[in-house]
Design an enzyme around this catalytic site. Structure first.
Site, short mmCIF file in Angstrom:
data_model
loop_
_atom_site.label_atom_id
_atom_site.label_comp_id
_atom_site.label_asym_id
_atom_site.label_seq_id
_atom_site.Cartn_x
_atom_site.Cartn_y
_atom_site.Cartn_z
CE1 TYR A 1 59.48 56.73 40.31
CE2 TYR A 1 57.74 57.04 38.69
CZ TYR A 1 58.17 56.57 39.92
OH TYR A 1 57.27 55.93 40.75
CB CYS B 1 57.31 55.88 44.19
SG CYS B 1 58.42 57.12 43.50
CD1 TRP C 1 55.67 53.68 37.74
CD2 TRP C 1 54.20 52.32 38.73
NE1 TRP C 1 55.76 53.87 39.10
CE2 TRP C 1 54.87 53.06 39.73
CE3 TRP C 1 53.23 51.40 39.13
CZ2 TRP C 1 54.60 52.89 41.09
CZ3 TRP C 1 52.96 51.25 40.49
CH2 TRP C 1 53.65 51.99 41.45
CG HIS D 1 61.29 53.91 45.32
ND1 HIS D 1 59.98 54.14 44.97
CD2 HIS D 1 61.26 52.99 46.31
CE1 HIS D 1 59.20 53.38 45.71
NE2 HIS D 1 59.95 52.68 46.54
CG ASP E 1 58.26 51.68 49.57
OD1 ASP E 1 57.27 52.28 49.09
OD2 ASP E 1 59.29 51.44 48.91
#
Length: 704
Positions: free
Chosen positions: A534, A265, A230, A324, A347
């Site tokens: 984001y 994600c 990220w 997400h 996840d």
């Protein structure tokens, strides 16, 4: 005496078996079947089979197959069935040929079984003798059984779909190719099962398998599939925005056995959906808008603003992501009390460690909805993602020290518009009600109370990185559930854009302040515009408005906030992530000390890409497809790339288009060769320095 019985051939009857097992789409030489369901094998012998002959089909899994472990099954059609739950029978025997039917146990271990046939002392090893055994959502006795055929088509067999992204106020579907049937994808999934360190006996259980895969799709601690990044710098790999599906990621991983760079994600969720559907576990991508990343599970996210309403990055330990994406998988939970079967959240985005590894779930949606956050796995974390409160603080500098003033609490801002692709349709389905009761309902209050009793209370005060030097104004008198203050003035804020938000144009924004109670009100308004990624990280502050306005009784005033193009275009080109426009407003009524905050996130609009191709085509006959883009913006788009992929018709390819000046049209033509019948899709994506991702897809029907 009779001559020795020898096997001279084995036919796996692949086309008839795979059609019945819904596995005919897998691009692999071997037989792929689902557990708990019969498949047939044709044997050819050196002579006719007699009642006195000894015959056994031996299926072995793993390096050292052993009967007591259930990894070696020796099936003898002439003897009584054994206790493994597998069955074998002779369908018909004529001359030297014998047709056998084999049914594996509905709780058999999932994996690759090597078949050999033993006759007396002879052992025959067939060519392509590895049989792939998968979970079976069509079998009532399998724990992944899904009763609805339309849902099985979507959640197991659909190899394309959408992942919903953007912001709660501006959602859109990004096309994604799951590609669970493509070459090497099934082998990559089997490699992951081997790598997972799961005990072989746990391979029968989708709870263990889905948890292990949520860990292996990220590379954080186990050399898994995807490296998360990220940072905004993706030079050493592929930018997360440049993928349009899971296939090239899983193929590269299987070839190199090294993590692929990079994922965020939606890429993790797209790949995990592929892996789950490939193994036969029904799965869907789930997008949660305004998702709380609540690091210490206290159901509270603190947001710090300066006096212009600008969010301060440096302060927050928690964050609210614009969206997400995770996954739901369908299964019975035999490990839990009754009532928690059905969809479970998993996840694979590496956020927090669970039991020492970056893994999350499976967590029953019912446990999240009811507040039963003590149930495994990771239900506290998932509950917080969809239910935390947002607490706003203004940080003012008073005599060289930061002073924190709590201005408001929002209890309904987190976990909005939870979305997945609808079954059998190319549109969004809202599944928020499967994760939470309606806001303000009696059930919701009970669920919150139950969850709060298992989650340690937030305690007094604030948690930020510099807690030691703080003086706190307006302290929370007691911990617990915070409620929004009902304003004496009927104060309301609305944020809007008065013109389309095209990159290269000024951003024309407005904040509307409303009052409804009688009397004269003096309102201090601060409003700011920032660019953020984001995950909520601020990339640039673009400008603010600060004024005092007077309103009487029921009235409103629109305050414009205009941002010039050159104040943000540099940031757009410098940041490698897609950025959103974030507007925050703070209003304070002087007469009553009422305070209110409002924030919203908007996205830029882009000109479209179009795909030109016929509506139908014939199997194995080439057709042409043109992808066209016209730059209708006022600014050039630098370093444009066009990515194109069509499962079953066109392998992933990238075309460099250079810099595209305003008004210029680019056109790429590709020749497609359909290798599978049915409805297929071409997906195209344009990326550039300024505009990160414009996607389009178009369907075509391939006939035989």
């Amino acid at each position: 005496p009779e001559s020795d019985l020898k096997v001279t051939g084995v036919d796996f009857l692949k086309s008839q078996n795979t059609r019945l097992h819904h596995t005919d789409a897998y691009n692999i030489k071997n037989l792929v079947v689902r557990r708990g369901q019969a498949f047939q094998i044709q044997l050819t012998f050196s002579r006719e089979l007699k009642g006195s002959d000894k015959l056994a089909l031996r299926f072995g899994l793993g390096k050292k197959p052993m009967k007591p472990r259930g990894t070696l099954l020796s099936l003898n059609p002439q003897r009584e069935p054994d206790f493994s739950g597998w069955q074998i029978s002779i369908v018909k025997s004529s001359g030297k040929e014998c047709l056998l039917s084999v049914t594996s146990s509905p709780s058999a271990l999932v994996g690759i079984y090597n078949l050999n046939v033993k006759t007396g002392t002879n052992i025959y090893k067939p060519e392509n003798g590895d049989v792939y055994l998968l979970f079976n959502p069509w079998c009532e006795d399998d724990v992944v059984f899904l009763a609805d055929e339309a849902q099985r088509k979507e959640y197991v067999l659909n190899d394309t779909g959408y992942i919903y992204v953007g912001s709660a106020y501006s959602m859109y579907g990004r096309p994604w190719n799951f590609g669970q049937f493509e070459e090497f994808v099934l082998d990559a999934c089997m490699y992951l099962l081997d790598k997972s360190n799961l005990r072989l006996s746990n391979r029968r259980d989708p709870v263990h398998v889905s948890r292990a895969m949520s860990a292996l799709v990220n590379a954080n601690d186990d050399n898994g599939v995807l490296m998360g990044n990220w940072s905004g710098n993706y030079d050493k790999g592929t930018s997360p925005l440049d993928w349009i599906g899971s296939v090239s990621i899983l193929q590269q991983y299987y070839k190199t056995k090294k993590p692929v760079n990079y994922g965020q994600c939606w890429v993790f969720a797209g790949v995990l959906t592929t892996v789950m559907r490939c193994l036969g576990i029904p799965s869907r991508c789930v997008s949660n808008f305004n998702s709380a990343h609540d690091t210490d599970e206290n159901l509270r996210v603190d947001i710090y603003l300066n006096e212009f309403g600008e969010k301060l990055n440096r302060m927050s330990l928690d964050s609210v992501w614009n969206f997400h994406v995770w996954n739901d998988v369908w299964m019975k939970r035999t490990d839990l009390p009754t009532g928690f079967d059905g969809w479970q959240a998993i996840d694979s985005t590496p956020q927090e460690q669970s039991q020492g590894a970056f893994q999350c779930g499976p967590c029953p949606l019912k446990a999240v909805r009811d507040g039963d956050v003590y149930l495994p796995y990771d239900s506290k974390f998932v509950f917080a993602e969809v239910n935390a409160d947002k607490v706003y603080w203004v940080v003012k500098n008073v005599r060289g020290k930061d002073k924190y003033i709590k201005i408001s609490t929002e209890t309904r801002g987190i976990g909005l518009n939870i979305s997945t692709k609808a079954v059998g349709q190319d549109k969004r389905e809202d599944i928020t009600a499967q994760y939470k009761f309606p806001e303000g309902s009696e059930e919701e209050r009970k669920a919150m109370q139950k969850a709060s009793s298992f989650i340690r209370p937030s305690g007094i005060g604030i948690r930020a990185r510099f807690a030691s030097t703080m003086s706190v104004g307006d302290m929370d008198s007691k911990p617990g559930v915070l409620h929004e203050t009902v304003s004496k003035t009927g104060l309301q804020l609305e944020i809007s854009n008065t013109d389309t938000l095209y990159p290269g144009n000024p951003l024309e924004l407005a904040i509307t302040v409303k009052t409804s109670a009688p009397g004269w009100w003096t309102i201090n308004l601060a409003g700011s515009c920032q660019l953020q990624s984001y995950t909520g990280k601020i990339e640039a502050s673009l400008g603010y408005v600060k004024e005092t306005i007077k309103l009487e009784g029921q009235s409103e005033m629109k305050v414009p906030l205009k941002i010039a193009a050159d104040s943000y275009m540099k940031t757009l080109a410098l940041v490698e992530d897609e950025v959103l426009i974030h507007i925050t407003a703070i209003a304070e009524v002087q007469e009553t000390n009422d305070k209110l905050t409002k924030e919203t996130t908007m996205r830029f609009e882009y000109p479209p890409i179009t795909v030109q191709m016929p509506e139908t085509a014939k199997l194995n006959e080439d057709f042409a497809c043109a992808i066209v883009f016209k730059n209708k913006l006022n600014v050039p788009l630098d370093n444009c790339k066009l990515l194109v992929e069509g499962l079953g018709i066109f392998k992933m390819a990238t075309f460099d288009q250079g810099d595209v000046k305003p008004g210029r049209i680019i056109k790429s033509e590709v020749i497609c060769t359909p290798t599978r019948a049915g409805e297929k899709k071409i997906v195209a994506k344009l990326t550039s320095a300024q505009v990160k991702a414009i996607s389009v897809e178009k369907a075509i029907t391939i006939t035989e």
